[in-house]
Design a protein around this motif. Structure first.
Motif, mmCIF file in Angstrom:
data_model
loop_
_atom_site.group_PDB
_atom_site.id
_atom_site.type_symbol
_atom_site.label_atom_id
_atom_site.label_comp_id
_atom_site.label_asym_id
_atom_site.label_seq_id
_atom_site.Cartn_x
_atom_site.Cartn_y
_atom_site.Cartn_z
ATOM 1 N N PRO A 99 0.748 -1.139 0.128
ATOM 2 C CA PRO A 99 0.008 0.117 -0.017
ATOM 3 C C PRO A 99 0.854 1.129 0.062
ATOM 4 N N GLY A 100 0.466 2.246 -0.627
ATOM 5 C CA GLY A 100 1.331 3.453 -0.814
ATOM 6 C C GLY A 100 2.640 3.107 -1.444
ATOM 7 N N THR A 101 2.340 2.272 -2.726
ATOM 8 C CA THR A 101 3.653 1.742 -3.309
ATOM 9 C C THR A 101 4.648 2.666 -3.798
ATOM 10 N N TYR A 110 1.548 4.320 6.756
ATOM 11 C CA TYR A 110 0.777 4.620 7.950
ATOM 12 C C TYR A 110 0.980 5.722 8.507
ATOM 13 N N HIS A 111 2.215 5.882 8.525
ATOM 14 C CA HIS A 111 2.718 7.214 9.400
ATOM 15 C C HIS A 111 2.493 8.620 8.663
ATOM 16 N N VAL A 112 2.007 8.458 7.325
ATOM 17 C CA VAL A 112 1.472 9.457 6.775
ATOM 18 C C VAL A 112 0.322 10.179 7.361
ATOM 19 N N GLN A 130 -2.124 19.151 6.531
ATOM 20 C CA GLN A 130 -1.737 18.026 7.542
ATOM 21 C C GLN A 130 -0.366 17.544 7.216
ATOM 22 N N GLN A 131 0.109 17.413 5.833
ATOM 23 C CA GLN A 131 1.734 17.122 5.669
ATOM 24 C C GLN A 131 2.442 18.264 6.120
ATOM 25 N N GLY A 132 1.940 19.443 5.897
ATOM 26 C CA GLY A 132 2.694 20.494 6.212
ATOM 27 C C GLY A 132 3.203 20.690 7.795
ATOM 28 N N GLU A 133 2.078 20.146 8.500
ATOM 29 C CA GLU A 133 2.274 20.088 10.178
ATOM 30 C C GLU A 133 3.188 19.020 10.458
#
Length: 246
Positions: A50-52, A118-120, A206-209
């Motif tokens: 997943p998230g390859t 997952y940690h994304v 969210q990614q920026g945080e």
């Protein structure tokens, strides 16, 4: 995933395709921790990646004779993964799809190897839970789940928040998974300052945080970068092994 998350990753992969910017988690091949997992016989049956992203792990599974599927919501990532598979001379089922929902994959997989996906969703347990439940639906009875996710450990002075240890039992344990092992490992990456700046440009809120929390880590990497080979560094990560409860 949210539309903002998808747009952020799609922009990053698209820009990397047309410039010399390096995506930090793209080290040109599979993670050593994943290669070790395969070498120790941890993989069986049909495997989900997943998230390859660039597809290196799914390609590695296929090269070892396993039936591999790689899923990513970024079309640019999937196109790159397909080219990488063609160059490697292996067949992989790469699909553009939401790996947090896995619609249309019910009861399909014997093994899942989550390499830093997952940690994304570090700040969103609702999405993590939806993903863990989707993995349960997409797997067969007795399936194994392996995860390699950023952790708060300290590796040679490199440290950031990462996922707290109790998160896995709360999310996975509540979604039909039994945690067999939780321990520390490392995850290799290439972290150039210009790459970090590019990621900030395309990141969702969210990614920026998450990236902002990484700023001290990026500063430390800048200090030791002259000592690194090809800007490659070991980052602290969790190694998680779980079994699907039926």
């Amino acid at each position: 995933m949210t539309d903002a998350n998808v747009a952020g990753f799609e922009s990053l992969y698209d820009q990397a395709e047309h410039t010399d910017r390096r995506i930090p988690w793209d080290i040109g091949g599979p993670q050593p921790a994943v290669e070790q997992l395969v070498a120790y016989g941890g993989i069986r049956g049909q495997v989900l990646d997943p998230g390859t992203g660039p597809g290196y792990h799914a390609i590695h599974f296929a090269a070892q004779g396993y039936s591999a599927t790689g899923i990513d919501e970024s079309p640019s990532a999937i196109e790159r993964a397909k080219r990488n598979a063609e160059q490697a001379g292996v067949q992989v089922d790469f699909q553009v799809a939401d790996a947090t929902r896995l619609e249309g994959f019910d009861g399909r997989f014997d093994t899942v190897v989550d390499s830093a996906f997952y940690h994304v969703f570090l700040n969103d347990e609702d999405v993590q839970t939806r993903y863990a439940q989707a993995l349960h639906r997409a797997t067969k009875p007795g399936a194994r789940l392996y995860m390699f996710e950023f952790s708060p450990h300290n590796v040679n002075g490199l440290q950031w928040t990462g996922i707290p240890a109790d998160n896995f039992e709360r999310v996975l344990g509540g979604s039909g998974w039994h945690i067999d092992y939780l321990g520390a490992t490392t995850y290799q990456a290439r972290f150039l300052k210009e790459t970090f700046d590019a990621m900030k440009t395309f990141a969702s809120d969210q990614q920026g945080e998450i990236l902002e929390k990484m700023r001290p880590l990026v500063h430390r990497l800048g200090v030791i970068d002259p000592l690194l080979e090809d800007h490659r560094v070991h980052l602290p990560a969790w190694s998680v092994v779980a079994t699907r409860l039926d």
